[in-house]
Design a protein around this motif. Structure first.
Motif, PDB file in Angstrom:
ATOM      1  N   VAL A  75      -7.650  -1.066  -0.426  1.00 25.68           N
ATOM      2  CA  VAL A  75      -7.773  -0.987   1.178  1.00 25.68           C
ATOM      3  C   VAL A  75      -8.862  -1.792   1.817  1.00 25.68           C
ATOM      4  CG1 VAL A  75      -8.733   0.893   2.852  1.00 25.68           C
ATOM      5  CG2 VAL A  75      -7.190   1.588   0.947  1.00 25.68           C
ATOM      6  N   LEU A 125       0.831  -1.211   0.091  1.00 28.50           N
ATOM      7  CA  LEU A 125      -0.065   0.012  -0.054  1.00 28.50           C
ATOM      8  C   LEU A 125       0.989   1.254   0.065  1.00 28.50           C
ATOM      9  CD1 LEU A 125      -1.998  -2.143   1.057  1.00 28.50           C
ATOM     10  CD2 LEU A 125      -3.222  -0.557   2.360  1.00 28.50           C
ATOM     11  N   GLU A 148      -2.884   5.101   0.974  1.00 30.12           N
ATOM     12  CA  GLU A 148      -3.583   4.006   1.233  1.00 30.12           C
ATOM     13  C   GLU A 148      -3.549   3.402   2.632  1.00 30.12           C
ATOM     14  OE1 GLU A 148      -3.539   2.495  -3.589  1.00 30.12           O
ATOM     15  OE2 GLU A 148      -2.104   1.642  -1.997  1.00 30.12           O
ATOM     16  N   SER A 178      -7.485   1.527  -5.829  1.00 34.74           N
ATOM     17  CA  SER A 178      -6.927   2.197  -4.701  1.00 34.74           C
ATOM     18  C   SER A 178      -7.749   1.840  -3.456  1.00 34.74           C
ATOM     19  CB  SER A 178      -6.556   3.396  -4.591  1.00 34.74           C
ATOM     20  OG  SER A 178      -6.000   3.979  -3.216  1.00 34.74           O
TER      21      SER A 178
END
Length: 417
Positions: free
Chosen positions: A259, A181, A185, A255
């Motif tokens: 998450v 990430l 993020e 994105s």
């Protein structure tokens, strides 16, 4: 919800706003939000910002805070500016008396382990000169090349449905997490997790935050009308900006899906607390929160709902309470009831100002306000930016072109020069 000084009503331009019930003098307190519904302190600042009052260590001449609360074996570290703030944190997270905040530290410990694992993966990638993974599997590969014109509600729903299938399979296999990430993020994941924790705690305890009242302990002895953090239902009433934001920034769909997958995997690494074994008596109270959180991520509904209300409804948490020039943003928080103060459309000159008070945020009038006038803040630094910069910023980040009198006048003046 309405305050003694204003009503929340539909606006002429869409959505809802706050309108003064009566004439309000300059300098009057309008609202004090006691805490955010969900918030995040950036991962890189976690040792420098008090987890309770958001005090910044550097402003006290320190590089980091020294008061730490940790779970078993030192995992799940949280830092504070004082023992008093540490004790408040424990009390706020203690669902059953005597059991402390261990359940919260257990989740933070799992997060720390995953972050360390991602760092090792990134080191290996750098050693082999491999490009960073972007968290897009074969089933979601189409997200790499989507354009704004491709974005529809149906495509977004389809992508999230695929994400649910993929994440369920990842949790079932329990293979090591290999995606990396970005800082943004990771911070978004913490923000979503904080909102899910708030929802779970409210569901378990049945406690609801205070409603409107007069704060007798307000600054300077003034009356400040305040609200608590609000309920999940209150938070869900805020504007959903998923579609316009995805159209504006298509890459955010992949994105945000990453998450969600990360959080679902994170919770899957924790043992179920509701099940007992032959040798272990099931614990009661706070431990079941981890199971509630896992169930809340079985589908993307709740995480997606929080992210859909993130971008347009949060306030930055700054090292300087008044957000003066040169101050640094340490994180962001969703102060539910403060989100009804819109950007001023009349002349890019707000009639409200905000300051941070520990975890809370306070709004007061910058000038006299007339009855029926909309109470507005500024989403931008309207004094230092040119009209082009103001308009570009508002269109890029808030999805509207400002055509207030000031912007129209300055635009015409610039064209005439």
């Amino acid at each position: 919800m309405n305050s003694p000084k204003y009503d929340v009503l539909p606006t002429s331009y869409g959505g809802r706003g706050a309108y003064a019930r009566e004439a309000i003098p300059e300098g009057s307190p309008i609202l004090r939000c006691t805490a955010p519904y969900a918030a995040v302190i950036f991962w890189k600042f976690r040792r420098e910002v008090c987890a309770t009052c958001y005090a910044y260590a550097f402003e006290s001449g320190k590089s980091k805070w020294s008061v730490k609360l940790a779970g078993d074996k030192g995992q799940g570290g949280v830092w504070f500016c004082s023992k008093e703030c540490r004790d408040i944190y424990v009390k706020n997270n203690e669902i059953v008396k005597g059991q402390g905040a261990g359940w919260r530290l257990e989740i933070i410990g799992a997060l720390e382990r995953l972050v360390a694992q991602m760092a090792r993966v990134e080191t290996q990638m750098n050693a082999h000169k491999a490009g960073p993974k972007n968290g897009v599997s074969n089933s979601l590969a189409f997200l790499r090349n989507i354009e704004p014109s491709d974005i529809t509600p149906e495509l977004i729903d389809h992508a999230w449905a695929l994400a649910e299938e993929l994440s369920t399979e990842e949790c079932r296999k329990r293979a090591p997490w290999t995606d990396v990430l970005t800082e943004f993020e990771l911070d978004t994941a913490q923000f979503v997790l904080d909102g899910l924790v708030r929802r779970a705690v409210q569901n378990v305890t049945g406690r609801t935050p205070e409603t409107f009242s007069v704060d007798a302990e307000a600054l300077s002895g003034e009356e400040v009308y305040h609200l608590g953090v609000g309920t999940w239902s209150d938070f869900m009433q805020l504007q959903d900006s998923e579609l316009p934001l995805t159209k504006s920034k298509p890459y955010l769909l992949a994105s945000r899906i990453l998450v969600y997958r990360f959080l679902k995997y994170l919770l899957a690494t924790l043992p179920s607390q509701a099940k007992s074994t032959k040798t272990e008596t099931p614990r009661r109270g706070p431990p079941v929160l981890t199971d509630i959180l896992s169930k809340s991520l079985a589908t993307s509904t709740h995480a997606r709902a929080i992210m859909a209300r993130d971008y347009g409804n949060v306030f930055g948490i700054w090292d300087n309470a008044k957000q003066e020039e040169g101050s640094e943003m340490l994180g962001w928080g969703a102060y539910t009831f403060g989100s009804y103060f819109n950007h001023v459309f009349q002349d890019c000159a707000p009639n409200l100002k905000k300051t941070r008070e520990g975890r809370g945020i306070r709004f007061y009038t910058l000038r006299d306000v007339s009855p029926g006038e909309e109470l507005c803040i500024s989403y931008i630094d309207e004094e230092s930016l040119s009209v082009k910069e103001r308009r570009d910023h508002l269109e890029r980040d808030w999805f509207f072109v400002c055509n207030c009198v000031r912007c129209l006048t300055e635009s015409k003046t610039n064209r005439d020069i």
